[in-house]
Scaffold this motif. Structure first.
Motif, short mmCIF file in Angstrom:
data_model
loop_
_atom_site.label_atom_id
_atom_site.label_comp_id
_atom_site.label_asym_id
_atom_site.label_seq_id
_atom_site.Cartn_x
_atom_site.Cartn_y
_atom_site.Cartn_z
N HIS A 6 43.32 -3.47 -39.91
CA HIS A 6 42.47 -3.91 -38.81
C HIS A 6 41.06 -3.37 -39.04
O HIS A 6 40.86 -2.16 -39.03
CB HIS A 6 43.10 -3.35 -37.51
N LEU A 7 40.11 -4.28 -39.23
CA LEU A 7 38.71 -3.90 -39.46
C LEU A 7 37.84 -4.44 -38.32
O LEU A 7 37.99 -5.60 -37.94
CB LEU A 7 38.18 -4.48 -40.77
N ASP A 8 36.95 -3.61 -37.82
CA ASP A 8 35.96 -4.09 -36.85
C ASP A 8 34.57 -3.82 -37.41
O ASP A 8 34.30 -2.72 -37.90
CB ASP A 8 36.11 -3.35 -35.51
N ALA A 9 33.69 -4.83 -37.30
CA ALA A 9 32.35 -4.66 -37.87
C ALA A 9 31.26 -4.65 -36.80
O ALA A 9 30.08 -4.60 -37.14
CB ALA A 9 32.07 -5.77 -38.89
N SER A 10 31.64 -4.69 -35.53
CA SER A 10 30.61 -4.61 -34.48
C SER A 10 30.30 -3.16 -34.19
O SER A 10 31.22 -2.35 -34.02
CB SER A 10 31.09 -5.28 -33.19
N THR A 22 40.09 -8.63 -31.64
CA THR A 22 40.93 -8.09 -32.73
C THR A 22 41.99 -7.15 -32.14
O THR A 22 43.13 -7.11 -32.60
CB THR A 22 40.13 -7.34 -33.82
N GLY A 23 41.59 -6.40 -31.09
CA GLY A 23 42.56 -5.51 -30.42
C GLY A 23 43.71 -6.31 -29.85
O GLY A 23 44.89 -5.95 -30.01
N ASP A 24 43.36 -7.43 -29.20
CA ASP A 24 44.36 -8.32 -28.63
C ASP A 24 45.27 -8.87 -29.74
O ASP A 24 46.50 -8.91 -29.61
CB ASP A 24 43.60 -9.46 -27.93
N VAL A 38 50.07 -0.29 -39.05
CA VAL A 38 48.68 -0.71 -38.85
C VAL A 38 47.74 0.39 -39.35
O VAL A 38 47.86 1.55 -38.97
CB VAL A 38 48.39 -0.97 -37.34
N ALA A 39 46.81 -0.01 -40.23
CA ALA A 39 45.72 0.89 -40.64
C ALA A 39 44.44 0.33 -40.03
O ALA A 39 44.31 -0.88 -39.86
CB ALA A 39 45.61 0.93 -42.16
N ARG A 40 43.51 1.23 -39.71
CA ARG A 40 42.32 0.76 -39.01
C ARG A 40 41.07 1.37 -39.62
O ARG A 40 41.07 2.56 -39.96
CB ARG A 40 42.46 1.18 -37.54
N ARG A 41 40.04 0.57 -39.74
CA ARG A 41 38.73 1.10 -40.17
C ARG A 41 37.66 0.53 -39.25
O ARG A 41 37.58 -0.68 -39.05
CB ARG A 41 38.41 0.71 -41.61
N ASP A 42 36.84 1.45 -38.74
CA ASP A 42 35.76 1.05 -37.84
C ASP A 42 34.47 0.94 -38.66
O ASP A 42 33.70 1.90 -38.77
CB ASP A 42 35.62 2.09 -36.72
N LEU A 43 34.27 -0.23 -39.26
CA LEU A 43 33.09 -0.42 -40.12
C LEU A 43 31.81 -0.48 -39.29
O LEU A 43 30.73 -0.15 -39.78
CB LEU A 43 33.22 -1.74 -40.90
N ASP A 88 49.20 -6.59 -46.24
CA ASP A 88 49.72 -7.96 -46.19
C ASP A 88 48.87 -8.85 -45.30
O ASP A 88 48.68 -10.02 -45.58
CB ASP A 88 51.16 -7.95 -45.63
N VAL A 89 48.39 -8.27 -44.20
CA VAL A 89 47.66 -9.05 -43.20
C VAL A 89 46.37 -8.31 -42.85
O VAL A 89 46.39 -7.14 -42.48
CB VAL A 89 48.50 -9.21 -41.91
N LEU A 90 45.27 -9.04 -42.99
CA LEU A 90 43.95 -8.46 -42.71
C LEU A 90 43.42 -9.10 -41.43
O LEU A 90 43.43 -10.34 -41.31
CB LEU A 90 43.05 -8.82 -43.90
N VAL A 91 42.96 -8.28 -40.48
CA VAL A 91 42.40 -8.79 -39.23
C VAL A 91 41.00 -8.20 -39.10
O VAL A 91 40.84 -6.97 -39.08
CB VAL A 91 43.26 -8.36 -38.01
N VAL A 92 39.99 -9.06 -39.03
CA VAL A 92 38.61 -8.56 -39.10
C VAL A 92 37.77 -9.13 -37.97
O VAL A 92 37.71 -10.35 -37.77
CB VAL A 92 37.95 -8.97 -40.45
N GLY A 93 37.10 -8.26 -37.26
CA GLY A 93 36.14 -8.69 -36.23
C GLY A 93 34.76 -8.79 -36.85
O GLY A 93 34.27 -7.84 -37.43
N VAL A 94 34.15 -9.98 -36.70
CA VAL A 94 32.88 -10.25 -37.39
C VAL A 94 31.82 -10.78 -36.41
O VAL A 94 31.84 -11.97 -36.06
CB VAL A 94 33.07 -11.31 -38.51
N PRO A 95 30.90 -9.95 -35.97
CA PRO A 95 29.77 -10.49 -35.21
C PRO A 95 28.87 -11.29 -36.15
O PRO A 95 28.68 -10.88 -37.30
CB PRO A 95 29.01 -9.23 -34.75
#
Ligand SMILES: Cc1cc2nc3c(=O)[nH]c(=O)nc-3n(C[C@H](O)[C@H](O)[C@H](O)COP(=O)(O)O)c2cc1C
Length: 209
Positions: A6-10, A22-24, A38-43, A88-95
């Motif tokens: 789980h990656l967030d870029a905002s 992405t949280g949802d 689940v692994a998480r990175r707050d980019l 296996d699964v990448l979930v990315v939040g992209v502003p």
């Protein structure tokens, strides 16, 4: 076990639509499956560093010829590549920023697109490049925009440098199964925004089912 990254870029917190979606997504995905890690990175808040001359020299030096300094220069990149290889699964939040991806996400991509690790290069071949990620990975990108209509069939599709770029760069390293969810109208607010958020949440529910 399925591994989700789980990656967030905002850089925004509670006001970020991509973070909320992405949280949802991750909550729904995990709730509906057993055995998911689940692994998480707050980019957005802790972006990886930009590339340096030392990093570039190290990445293009044969692994067996790298100096201790070169290995140190590549340490974070290696960690991020290892993590992606095992995902296996990448979930990315992209502003969307200025029609493209935010610099924080670009900094991550620069760290993970690596010759000999995520793609190969052989100048003797007719097609010198080949992806090195194992097949079967899936990626979900949740894109938020101030305006709306950037999706491929929308009136502003021609301005969208987010989806074409992400399809190109992730396809290059071997992730072809990409899904995009759009939420628009952040700049307009009101009903336009709430309708768009509701549609995006419905799409997240469909994709995670
Ligand atoms: C620096 C910056 C540049 C932006 N550029 C665009 C743009 O090119 N097109 C657009 O529709 N919205 C643009 N926006 C609006 C954001 O895409 C929108 O606020 C989005 O919801 C941000 O994602 P977040 O809610 O997850 O933080 C921009 C916002 C910022 C802060």
């Amino acid at each position: 076990m399925t591994k989700l990254l789980h990656l967030d870029a905002s850089p925004r917190g509670a006001r970020s639509h991509t973070r909320s979606l992405t949280g949802d997504f991750v909550t729904r995905w995990v709730r509906q499956r057993s055995d998911v890690s689940v692994a998480r990175r707050d980019l957005g808040c802790q972006p990886p560093p930009h590339l340096t001359e030392g990093w570039i020299a190290a990445a293009f030096t044969k692994p067996e010829e790298r100096t201790p300094q070169m290995l140190a220069d590549l340490a974070l990149s290696d960690e991020l590549v290892d993590e992606l290889l095992g995902t296996d699964v990448l979930v990315v939040g992209v502003p969307m920023y200025n029609f493209g991806i935010p610099a924080m996400l670009k900094a991550y991509i620069d760290q993970i697109v690596r010759v000999g690790r995520t793609f190969s290069f052989d100048p003797e071949l007719a097609d010198p490049y080949a992806p090195l990620l194992p097949p079967g990975k899936r990626a979900f990108f949740i894109v938020s925009t101030g305006d709306s209509g950037y999706q491929p069939d929308g009136p502003l599709a021609g301005l969208n440098q987010v989806e074409p770029y992400l399809r190109t760069v992730f396809g290059f390293i071997g992730i072809e199964d990409l899904q995009f969810v759009y939420v628009g109208n952040d700049e307009f607010g009101g009903e336009r925004l709430s309708e768009s958020l509701a549609a995006a949440r419905d799409r997240v529910a469909e994709l995670t089912a």
